[in-house]
Each structure stands twice: as structure tokens, then as C-alpha cells.
Design a protein around this motif. Sequence first.
Motif, PDB file in Angstrom:
ATOM      1  N   LEU A 101       0.772  -1.116  -0.407  1.00  0.00           N
ATOM      2  CA  LEU A 101       0.169  -0.123   0.000  1.00  0.00           C
ATOM      3  C   LEU A 101       0.658   0.715  -0.486  1.00  0.00           C
ATOM      4  O   LEU A 101       0.255   2.299   0.140  1.00  0.00           O
ATOM      5  CB  LEU A 101      -1.096   0.242   1.267  1.00  0.00           C
ATOM      6  CG  LEU A 101      -2.059  -1.246   1.178  1.00  0.00           C
ATOM      7  CD1 LEU A 101      -2.745  -0.688   2.647  1.00  0.00           C
ATOM      8  CD2 LEU A 101      -2.756  -0.457   0.044  1.00  0.00           C
ATOM      9  N   HIS A 137      -0.263   7.632  -6.546  1.00  0.00           N
ATOM     10  CA  HIS A 137       0.711   8.219  -5.365  1.00  0.00           C
ATOM     11  C   HIS A 137       0.979  10.041  -5.798  1.00  0.00           C
ATOM     12  O   HIS A 137       1.182  10.420  -4.899  1.00  0.00           O
ATOM     13  CB  HIS A 137       1.489   7.203  -4.381  1.00  0.00           C
ATOM     14  CG  HIS A 137       1.033   6.075  -4.163  1.00  0.00           C
ATOM     15  ND1 HIS A 137       0.783   6.399  -2.253  1.00  0.00           N
ATOM     16  CD2 HIS A 137       0.226   5.019  -3.994  1.00  0.00           C
ATOM     17  CE1 HIS A 137      -0.286   5.625  -2.113  1.00  0.00           C
ATOM     18  NE2 HIS A 137      -0.395   4.278  -2.930  1.00  0.00           N
ATOM     19  N   ILE A 175      -2.876  10.415   0.494  1.00  0.00           N
ATOM     20  CA  ILE A 175      -2.801   8.912   0.307  1.00  0.00           C
ATOM     21  C   ILE A 175      -1.941   7.927   0.839  1.00  0.00           C
ATOM     22  O   ILE A 175      -1.802   6.695   1.788  1.00  0.00           O
ATOM     23  CB  ILE A 175      -2.946   8.340  -1.069  1.00  0.00           C
ATOM     24  CG1 ILE A 175      -4.016  10.084  -1.640  1.00  0.00           C
ATOM     25  CG2 ILE A 175      -2.890   7.475  -1.728  1.00  0.00           C
ATOM     26  CD1 ILE A 175      -3.958   9.680  -3.328  1.00  0.00           C
ATOM     27  N   GLU A 196      -2.745   7.878   5.066  1.00  0.00           N
ATOM     28  CA  GLU A 196      -3.309   6.767   5.346  1.00  0.00           C
ATOM     29  C   GLU A 196      -2.989   5.386   5.054  1.00  0.00           C
ATOM     30  O   GLU A 196      -3.507   4.298   5.746  1.00  0.00           O
ATOM     31  CB  GLU A 196      -4.612   7.491   4.646  1.00  0.00           C
ATOM     32  CG  GLU A 196      -5.139   9.043   4.833  1.00  0.00           C
ATOM     33  CD  GLU A 196      -7.077   8.769   4.463  1.00  0.00           C
ATOM     34  OE1 GLU A 196      -7.409   7.816   4.198  1.00  0.00           O
ATOM     35  OE2 GLU A 196      -7.118   9.603   4.839  1.00  0.00           O
ATOM     36  N   CYS A 197      -1.924   5.181   4.062  1.00  0.00           N
ATOM     37  CA  CYS A 197      -2.117   3.646   3.638  1.00  0.00           C
ATOM     38  C   CYS A 197      -0.473   3.494   5.114  1.00  0.00           C
ATOM     39  O   CYS A 197      -0.932   1.757   5.143  1.00  0.00           O
ATOM     40  CB  CYS A 197      -1.113   3.649   2.313  1.00  0.00           C
ATOM     41  SG  CYS A 197      -2.519   3.740   0.855  1.00  0.00           S
ATOM     42  N   ARG A 198      -0.293   4.285   5.073  1.00  0.00           N
ATOM     43  CA  ARG A 198       0.719   3.829   6.183  1.00  0.00           C
ATOM     44  C   ARG A 198       0.342   3.790   7.816  1.00  0.00           C
ATOM     45  O   ARG A 198       0.249   3.012   8.351  1.00  0.00           O
ATOM     46  CB  ARG A 198       2.042   4.775   6.634  1.00  0.00           C
ATOM     47  CG  ARG A 198       2.596   5.158   5.753  1.00  0.00           C
ATOM     48  CD  ARG A 198       3.892   6.097   5.848  1.00  0.00           C
ATOM     49  NE  ARG A 198       5.012   5.561   4.684  1.00  0.00           N
ATOM     50  CZ  ARG A 198       5.861   7.089   4.495  1.00  0.00           C
ATOM     51  NH1 ARG A 198       5.213   7.993   4.736  1.00  0.00           N
ATOM     52  NH2 ARG A 198       6.825   6.862   3.287  1.00  0.00           N
ATOM     53  N   LEU A 209      -3.054   2.599   7.726  1.00  0.00           N
ATOM     54  CA  LEU A 209      -4.236   1.387   7.325  1.00  0.00           C
ATOM     55  C   LEU A 209      -3.005   0.241   7.851  1.00  0.00           C
ATOM     56  O   LEU A 209      -3.337  -0.848   8.224  1.00  0.00           O
ATOM     57  CB  LEU A 209      -4.498   1.042   6.250  1.00  0.00           C
ATOM     58  CG  LEU A 209      -5.377   1.764   5.930  1.00  0.00           C
ATOM     59  CD1 LEU A 209      -6.094   1.752   4.090  1.00  0.00           C
ATOM     60  CD2 LEU A 209      -6.475   1.134   6.907  1.00  0.00           C
ATOM     61  N   ALA A 253     -10.527   1.556   1.015  1.00  0.00           N
ATOM     62  CA  ALA A 253     -10.849   3.262   1.158  1.00  0.00           C
ATOM     63  C   ALA A 253      -9.684   4.011   1.490  1.00  0.00           C
ATOM     64  O   ALA A 253      -8.973   3.896   2.466  1.00  0.00           O
ATOM     65  CB  ALA A 253     -11.570   3.406   0.706  1.00  0.00           C
ATOM     66  N   THR A 254      -8.961   5.235   0.992  1.00  0.00           N
ATOM     67  CA  THR A 254      -8.501   5.990   1.585  1.00  0.00           C
ATOM     68  C   THR A 254      -9.482   7.083   1.221  1.00  0.00           C
ATOM     69  O   THR A 254      -9.263   6.659   0.140  1.00  0.00           O
ATOM     70  CB  THR A 254      -6.851   6.135   1.612  1.00  0.00           C
ATOM     71  OG1 THR A 254      -6.568   6.452   0.101  1.00  0.00           O
ATOM     72  CG2 THR A 254      -6.547   4.616   1.990  1.00  0.00           C
ATOM     73  N   THR A 255      -8.768   8.975   1.399  1.00  0.00           N
ATOM     74  CA  THR A 255      -8.864   9.529   1.470  1.00  0.00           C
ATOM     75  C   THR A 255      -8.124   9.321  -1.205  1.00  0.00           C
ATOM     76  O   THR A 255      -7.346   9.270  -0.944  1.00  0.00           O
ATOM     77  CB  THR A 255      -8.388  11.131   1.180  1.00  0.00           C
ATOM     78  OG1 THR A 255      -8.404  12.235   0.765  1.00  0.00           O
ATOM     79  CG2 THR A 255      -6.241  10.708   1.207  1.00  0.00           C
ATOM     80  N   TRP A 305     -12.463   9.342  -3.293  1.00  0.00           N
ATOM     81  CA  TRP A 305     -11.959   8.058  -2.505  1.00  0.00           C
ATOM     82  C   TRP A 305     -10.728   7.447  -3.384  1.00  0.00           C
ATOM     83  O   TRP A 305     -11.596   7.149  -4.534  1.00  0.00           O
ATOM     84  CB  TRP A 305     -12.981   7.067  -1.766  1.00  0.00           C
ATOM     85  CG  TRP A 305     -13.454   7.678  -0.900  1.00  0.00           C
ATOM     86  CD1 TRP A 305     -13.280   7.880   0.336  1.00  0.00           C
ATOM     87  CD2 TRP A 305     -15.119   7.665  -0.870  1.00  0.00           C
ATOM     88  NE1 TRP A 305     -14.773   8.133   0.802  1.00  0.00           N
ATOM     89  CE2 TRP A 305     -15.372   8.507   0.395  1.00  0.00           C
ATOM     90  CE3 TRP A 305     -16.086   7.650  -2.151  1.00  0.00           C
ATOM     91  CZ2 TRP A 305     -16.800   9.312   0.458  1.00  0.00           C
ATOM     92  CZ3 TRP A 305     -17.175   8.538  -2.002  1.00  0.00           C
ATOM     93  CH2 TRP A 305     -17.805   8.427  -1.001  1.00  0.00           C
ATOM     94  N   HIS A 322      -7.978   1.607  -2.923  1.00  0.00           N
ATOM     95  CA  HIS A 322      -7.110   0.157  -3.196  1.00  0.00           C
ATOM     96  C   HIS A 322      -7.115  -1.351  -3.410  1.00  0.00           C
ATOM     97  O   HIS A 322      -8.116  -1.769  -2.503  1.00  0.00           O
ATOM     98  CB  HIS A 322      -5.636   0.455  -2.064  1.00  0.00           C
ATOM     99  CG  HIS A 322      -5.642   1.525  -1.907  1.00  0.00           C
ATOM    100  ND1 HIS A 322      -4.083   2.270  -2.536  1.00  0.00           N
ATOM    101  CD2 HIS A 322      -5.821   2.926  -1.499  1.00  0.00           C
ATOM    102  CE1 HIS A 322      -4.526   3.692  -2.458  1.00  0.00           C
ATOM    103  NE2 HIS A 322      -5.010   3.784  -1.157  1.00  0.00           N
TER     104      HIS A 322
END
Length: 178
Positions: free
Chosen positions: A27, A38, A45, A48-50, A52, A68-70, A78, A81
Motif C-alpha cells: 500500500l 500516489h 494518500i 492514510e496507507c501508512r 492502515l 479505501a483512503t482519501t 476516495w 486500493h
Amino acid sequence: MTQLTVVRGDLTRQRADALVNAANSSLLGGGGVDGAVHRRGGPAILAECRALRAARYGRGLPTGQAVATTAGDLDARWVIHTVGPRYSAEEDRSALLASCYRESLRVADELGARTVAFPAVSAGIYGWPVEDAARIAVETVRSVRTEAEEVRFVLLDDRAYDAFTARLSRTARNGKPA
């Protein structure tokens, strides 16, 4: 009923409620669609992935799943991923590829997304033959019950665009997957 469309272009330039990222399991960005999402979406993004990864996916997002992320700076609300499978001539991984589309639409429904834009998941650096990727994508999306009003396949190259367009017109003519 969900409208399916095919567009030739750059996924990261699309306006939609949700853009689906063909992510790698980390991610954390990479090449192809993932890198483009990215880069264009900016640091929100990745942040938020980090988060998650730290909270739920320490070993990475499993193949066939979606989260999902921003959308950061993208023209969407959104980013969903999903991790597609690598193609294998020795092992049938088509159920995992279909799961990417099903799970992405499930997440889109949870978010309330009405327009969802997909790339050709796994048909790039993961080596899935594009005609088969188009078949699996179109058949799966057609079979899923979703609240999305439009599902758009956004293809960067002519070969993928032609494969998805042919598959979509074949299923529209027959009224069922071909």
C-alpha cells in the motif's frame, strides 16, 4: 442498473466518486497505476496507507481484497486500493482477480460511491493477458449487485481499450457474459 463504460485515458485524470488503484500489497506506492495514483494524489494518500498498514495490514493488504483512503489531490472522493494477483500459467488465479472487482465494489457501496473508475487490474506489470483480464473484469462487474450508477474502465493503451470495448460490446449484444 449500473452503466458500464470504457474510456481511453489516464485513471488519475478521471472525475469519479472512487478511483480504484491497482496497488501492491504494501500500500506504499510502486510502479504503474499504483505509482501514478500516489504521485498525482499527493502525500495524503500515502499517509492514510501508512496508517492502515500500522493498524490493520501489518503484513500488507491480501491479494483480492480492497480498502479505501482519501483521494488526496485527485478529482475523486476516495481511492479504493486493491491488490491483483500476478498471472500464472500453472495456477488458475482468476477467482482472485474477480475478487478485486467484487471487493472494490463492496467498499464503494459502503462509502456511498455512485461512480467508480477501474484500471485493468493485473493486466500491466502483473502480466495478466489483457483479453482475459477484460473478460474477468466485465463478467464480474456485470454479476455484482452494486449501488454504483456507473462503473468506468479507464485504459491507458489501445490494446487494453480495444479488449475491454470488445468484451463490453459482446456482453451487451448477448445480454449475458460471452
